[in-house]
Design a protein around this motif. Structure first.
Motif, PDB file in Angstrom:
ATOM      1  N   ASP A   1      30.882  -9.610 -26.946  1.00 29.20           N
ATOM      2  CA  ASP A   1      31.676 -10.795 -26.641  1.00 29.20           C
ATOM      3  C   ASP A   1      32.137 -11.521 -27.900  1.00 29.20           C
ATOM      4  OD1 ASP A   1      29.106 -11.665 -27.287  1.00 29.20           O
ATOM      5  OD2 ASP A   1      29.234 -13.430 -25.997  1.00 29.20           O
ATOM      6  N   ALA A   2      31.743 -11.047 -29.076  1.00 29.70           N
ATOM      7  CA  ALA A   2      32.274 -11.600 -30.325  1.00 29.70           C
ATOM      8  C   ALA A   2      33.638 -10.978 -30.571  1.00 29.70           C
ATOM      9  CB  ALA A   2      31.326 -11.306 -31.481  1.00 29.70           C
ATOM     10  N   VAL A   3      34.638 -11.827 -30.704  1.00 25.33           N
ATOM     11  CA  VAL A   3      36.016 -11.346 -30.819  1.00 25.33           C
ATOM     12  C   VAL A   3      36.322 -10.959 -32.266  1.00 25.33           C
ATOM     13  CG1 VAL A   3      38.439 -11.914 -30.409  1.00 25.33           C
ATOM     14  CG2 VAL A   3      36.671 -12.909 -28.944  1.00 25.33           C
ATOM     15  N   VAL A   4      36.082 -11.885 -33.186  1.00 29.23           N
ATOM     16  CA  VAL A   4      36.356 -11.678 -34.610  1.00 29.23           C
ATOM     17  C   VAL A   4      35.364 -12.494 -35.433  1.00 29.23           C
ATOM     18  CG1 VAL A   4      38.827 -11.089 -34.522  1.00 29.23           C
ATOM     19  CG2 VAL A   4      38.127 -13.497 -34.502  1.00 29.23           C
ATOM     20  N   HIS A   5      35.319 -12.199 -36.727  1.00 28.12           N
ATOM     21  CA  HIS A   5      34.603 -12.983 -37.740  1.00 28.12           C
ATOM     22  C   HIS A   5      33.085 -12.958 -37.593  1.00 28.12           C
ATOM     23  CE1 HIS A   5      38.529 -15.570 -37.985  1.00 28.12           C
ATOM     24  NE2 HIS A   5      38.714 -14.315 -38.407  1.00 28.12           N
ATOM     25  N   GLY A   6      32.556 -11.941 -36.914  1.00 25.85           N
ATOM     26  CA  GLY A   6      31.113 -11.801 -36.817  1.00 25.85           C
ATOM     27  C   GLY A   6      30.492 -11.514 -38.177  1.00 25.85           C
ATOM     28  N   ILE A   7      29.391 -12.204 -38.494  1.00 27.11           N
ATOM     29  CA  ILE A   7      28.707 -12.023 -39.770  1.00 27.11           C
ATOM     30  C   ILE A   7      27.692 -10.890 -39.639  1.00 27.11           C
ATOM     31  CG2 ILE A   7      27.192 -13.090 -41.479  1.00 27.11           C
ATOM     32  CD1 ILE A   7      28.381 -15.799 -40.703  1.00 27.11           C
ATOM     33  N   PRO A   8      27.828  -9.828 -40.431  1.00 24.88           N
ATOM     34  CA  PRO A   8      26.851  -8.733 -40.338  1.00 24.88           C
ATOM     35  C   PRO A   8      25.497  -9.145 -40.892  1.00 24.88           C
ATOM     36  CG  PRO A   8      28.458  -8.301 -42.080  1.00 24.88           C
ATOM     37  CD  PRO A   8      28.908  -9.543 -41.382  1.00 24.88           C
ATOM     38  N   GLY A   9      24.456  -8.520 -40.322  1.00 25.71           N
ATOM     39  CA  GLY A   9      23.096  -8.844 -40.746  1.00 25.71           C
ATOM     40  C   GLY A   9      22.107  -7.944 -40.042  1.00 25.71           C
ATOM     41  N   GLY A  10      21.100  -8.539 -39.409  1.00 28.36           N
ATOM     42  CA  GLY A  10      20.020  -7.775 -38.798  1.00 28.36           C
ATOM     43  C   GLY A  10      20.280  -7.330 -37.380  1.00 28.36           C
ATOM     44  N   GLN A  11      21.443  -7.627 -36.821  1.00 27.63           N
ATOM     45  CA  GLN A  11      21.721  -7.260 -35.431  1.00 27.63           C
ATOM     46  C   GLN A  11      21.736  -5.757 -35.262  1.00 27.63           C
ATOM     47  OE1 GLN A  11      25.361  -8.871 -33.850  1.00 27.63           O
ATOM     48  NE2 GLN A  11      24.856  -8.336 -31.740  1.00 27.63           N
ATOM     49  N   LEU A  12      20.911  -5.255 -34.348  1.00 32.62           N
ATOM     50  CA  LEU A  12      20.846  -3.830 -34.062  1.00 32.62           C
ATOM     51  C   LEU A  12      21.891  -3.461 -33.014  1.00 32.62           C
ATOM     52  CD1 LEU A  12      16.988  -3.267 -33.803  1.00 32.62           C
ATOM     53  CD2 LEU A  12      18.503  -2.092 -35.400  1.00 32.62           C
ATOM     54  N   LEU A  13      22.639  -2.407 -33.268  1.00 31.36           N
ATOM     55  CA  LEU A  13      23.568  -1.906 -32.265  1.00 31.36           C
ATOM     56  C   LEU A  13      22.817  -1.051 -31.256  1.00 31.36           C
ATOM     57  CD1 LEU A  13      26.641  -0.912 -34.470  1.00 31.36           C
ATOM     58  CD2 LEU A  13      26.224  -3.038 -33.230  1.00 31.36           C
TER      59      LEU A  13
ATOM     60  N   ILE B   1      39.145  -1.976 -36.608  1.00 26.96           N
ATOM     61  CA  ILE B   1      38.973  -1.024 -35.512  1.00 26.96           C
ATOM     62  C   ILE B   1      37.879  -1.544 -34.598  1.00 26.96           C
ATOM     63  CG2 ILE B   1      39.748   1.008 -36.781  1.00 26.96           C
ATOM     64  CD1 ILE B   1      36.805   1.678 -37.352  1.00 26.96           C
ATOM     65  N   THR B   2      37.890  -1.121 -33.351  1.00 29.92           N
ATOM     66  CA  THR B   2      36.775  -1.373 -32.445  1.00 29.92           C
ATOM     67  C   THR B   2      36.175  -0.035 -32.072  1.00 29.92           C
ATOM     68  OG1 THR B   2      37.767  -3.416 -31.610  1.00 29.92           O
ATOM     69  CG2 THR B   2      36.057  -2.396 -30.258  1.00 29.92           C
ATOM     70  N   VAL B   3      34.859   0.062 -32.212  1.00 25.90           N
ATOM     71  CA  VAL B   3      34.153   1.333 -32.072  1.00 25.90           C
ATOM     72  C   VAL B   3      33.119   1.222 -30.965  1.00 25.90           C
ATOM     73  CG1 VAL B   3      32.787   3.077 -33.278  1.00 25.90           C
ATOM     74  CG2 VAL B   3      34.457   1.709 -34.552  1.00 25.90           C
ATOM     75  N   ALA B   4      33.076   2.216 -30.088  1.00 24.88           N
ATOM     76  CA  ALA B   4      32.047   2.287 -29.058  1.00 24.88           C
ATOM     77  C   ALA B   4      30.757   2.823 -29.667  1.00 24.88           C
ATOM     78  CB  ALA B   4      32.505   3.189 -27.921  1.00 24.88           C
TER      79      ALA B   4
ATOM     80  N   ALA C   1      36.780   4.331 -42.071  1.00 22.08           N
ATOM     81  CA  ALA C   1      36.356   5.667 -41.638  1.00 22.08           C
ATOM     82  C   ALA C   1      34.872   5.876 -41.911  1.00 22.08           C
ATOM     83  CB  ALA C   1      37.195   6.731 -42.341  1.00 22.08           C
ATOM     84  N   ALA C   2      34.406   5.406 -43.062  1.00 21.78           N
ATOM     85  CA  ALA C   2      32.991   5.543 -43.406  1.00 21.78           C
ATOM     86  C   ALA C   2      32.116   4.722 -42.467  1.00 21.78           C
ATOM     87  CB  ALA C   2      32.772   5.127 -44.856  1.00 21.78           C
ATOM     88  N   VAL C   3      32.560   3.506 -42.153  1.00 16.50           N
ATOM     89  CA  VAL C   3      31.785   2.667 -41.237  1.00 16.50           C
ATOM     90  C   VAL C   3      31.780   3.272 -39.839  1.00 16.50           C
ATOM     91  CG1 VAL C   3      31.662   0.409 -40.129  1.00 16.50           C
ATOM     92  CG2 VAL C   3      32.134   0.559 -42.576  1.00 16.50           C
ATOM     93  N   ARG C   4      32.932   3.754 -39.379  1.00 16.01           N
ATOM     94  CA  ARG C   4      32.986   4.381 -38.047  1.00 16.01           C
ATOM     95  C   ARG C   4      31.968   5.517 -37.959  1.00 16.01           C
ATOM     96  NH1 ARG C   4      36.874   5.050 -33.973  1.00 16.01           N
ATOM     97  NH2 ARG C   4      38.576   4.178 -35.201  1.00 16.01           N
ATOM     98  N   ALA C   5      31.893   6.324 -39.001  1.00 11.25           N
ATOM     99  CA  ALA C   5      30.974   7.455 -39.003  1.00 11.25           C
ATOM    100  C   ALA C   5      29.517   7.014 -38.989  1.00 11.25           C
ATOM    101  CB  ALA C   5      31.240   8.340 -40.226  1.00 11.25           C
ATOM    102  N   ALA C   6      29.260   5.799 -39.465  1.00 14.45           N
ATOM    103  CA  ALA C   6      27.884   5.289 -39.540  1.00 14.45           C
ATOM    104  C   ALA C   6      27.449   4.561 -38.276  1.00 14.45           C
ATOM    105  CB  ALA C   6      27.742   4.360 -40.745  1.00 14.45           C
ATOM    106  N   VAL C   7      28.373   4.279 -37.364  1.00 16.94           N
ATOM    107  CA  VAL C   7      28.032   3.535 -36.147  1.00 16.94           C
ATOM    108  C   VAL C   7      27.224   4.430 -35.212  1.00 16.94           C
ATOM    109  CG1 VAL C   7      28.981   2.504 -34.040  1.00 16.94           C
ATOM    110  CG2 VAL C   7      29.984   1.946 -36.265  1.00 16.94           C
ATOM    111  N   ARG C   8      26.063   3.935 -34.801  1.00 15.37           N
ATOM    112  CA  ARG C   8      25.209   4.655 -33.859  1.00 15.37           C
ATOM    113  C   ARG C   8      24.165   3.663 -33.326  1.00 15.37           C
ATOM    114  NH1 ARG C   8      23.521   5.687 -38.945  1.00 15.37           N
ATOM    115  NH2 ARG C   8      21.295   5.373 -39.374  1.00 15.37           N
ATOM    116  N   PRO C   9      23.549   3.969 -32.205  1.00 14.63           N
ATOM    117  CA  PRO C   9      22.462   3.103 -31.733  1.00 14.63           C
ATOM    118  C   PRO C   9      21.344   3.020 -32.771  1.00 14.63           C
ATOM    119  CG  PRO C   9      23.166   4.592 -29.987  1.00 14.63           C
ATOM    120  CD  PRO C   9      23.849   5.057 -31.244  1.00 14.63           C
TER     121      PRO C   9
END
Length: 277
Positions: free
Chosen positions: A79-91, A119-122, A29-37
């Motif tokens: 196109d990453a299905v699972v197991h993506g490593i978080p880092g510097g990638q900007l949404l 979860i998958t978040v737009a 829930a905390a991560v979902r709330a933090a997702v933004r461009p």
């Protein structure tokens, strides 16, 4: 124990898994709330780790496997299905990101109990076909969970997931990765594929805990592993969605340990007895 190392939990052990599951639910829930461009996947990872540790729990994924996974969440974009490593990638606006998260809560003996959900978040506005992909994937997860009952078989879950996806259109069902048993370890027998025939596979018993996690694509379901040795991507570059919950079978029904409401709303909508307390 029964059958190839699958764990049967006592009610007290299921309750401890519920504690871990609620930590995971709060982290997601905390991560979902933090997702933004403009946010990075690494920033999302820090949100999850801070919350998990603030609850006295331990991230399940950090250091898992070989090579050791280097983060608290898997953050898999487009196109990453699972197991993506978080880092510097900007949404960016129009992306979708799958967030997979696990946490461990220890009991009084020091034994750790796991919770695991995704979860998958737009990110902002996404195309209608991607919104529909997410809806179909999440509903397939719930249909799979709702098919579980004491005395049934793992194949009942697998068939329910597949049947729902196939009924909604020409989506790809990833076959290389599956749901799984869970408890004192994050991954335990039995595997829970997202396709199959009902009445097949290991028998479902009271005290069994499983993670159901359909991974569905807009195109070819075949995948490959990226050079980082973790990230799983679609071979044709098509967008994927991924949802997951951990549930246990109790005397009274199904208890979704990683849902804040225990899965009550979705299970009642699908006409399935709620097994929480």
């Amino acid at each position: 124990m029964f059958g190839s190392g699958s764990e049967i939990k006592s009610p007290e052990q299921v309750q401890r898994m519920r504690e871990a599951g609620l930590v995971v639910a709060d982290a997601l829930a905390a991560v979902r709330a933090a997702v933004r461009p403009g946010v990075t996947t690494g920033e999302l990872d820090r949100v999850a780790e801070d919350l998990i540790r603030s609850r006295g729990a331990t991230p399940s994924f950090l250091g898992y496997g070989d090579p050791p996974f280097p983060a608290t969440i898997c953050a898999s974009v487009n196109d990453a299905v699972v197991h993506g490593i978080p880092g510097g990638q900007l949404l960016a606006e129009g992306d979708v990101v799958s967030i997979d998260c696990g946490a461990i809560v220890a009991d009084e003996t020091g034994q750790g109990w796991h919770g695991d959900a995704a979860i998958t978040v737009a990110v902002g506005e996404v195309p209608a076909e991607v919104t529909e992909l997410m809806r179909v994937t999440e509903e397939a997860m719930w249909r799979g969970i709702a098919a579980a009952r004491v005395g049934g078989r793992v194949g009942d879950i697998s068939h329910a997931v597949e049947h729902h996806v196939r009924s909604q259109g020409g989506y790809g069902i990833v076959e290389d990765y599956t749901g799984h048993g869970i408890g004192t370890e994050m991954h335990l027998p039995p595997d829970v594929p997202n396709y199959g025939r009902p009445g097949r596979g290991p028998r479902l018993r009271r005290g069994l805990a499983l993670a159901v996690e359909p991974m569905i694509t807009l195109g070819d379901p075949r995948t490959r592993v990226a050079a980082d040795e973790w990230t799983v991507v679609t071979v044709d570059g098509s967008v994927a969605a991924h949802f997951e919950h951990t549930f246990a079978l109790t005397d009274s029904g199904v208890w979704v340990l990683t849902a804040h409401d225990g899965g009550r709303a979705a299970l009642e909508r699908l006409g399935v007895p709620y097994g929480g307390d």
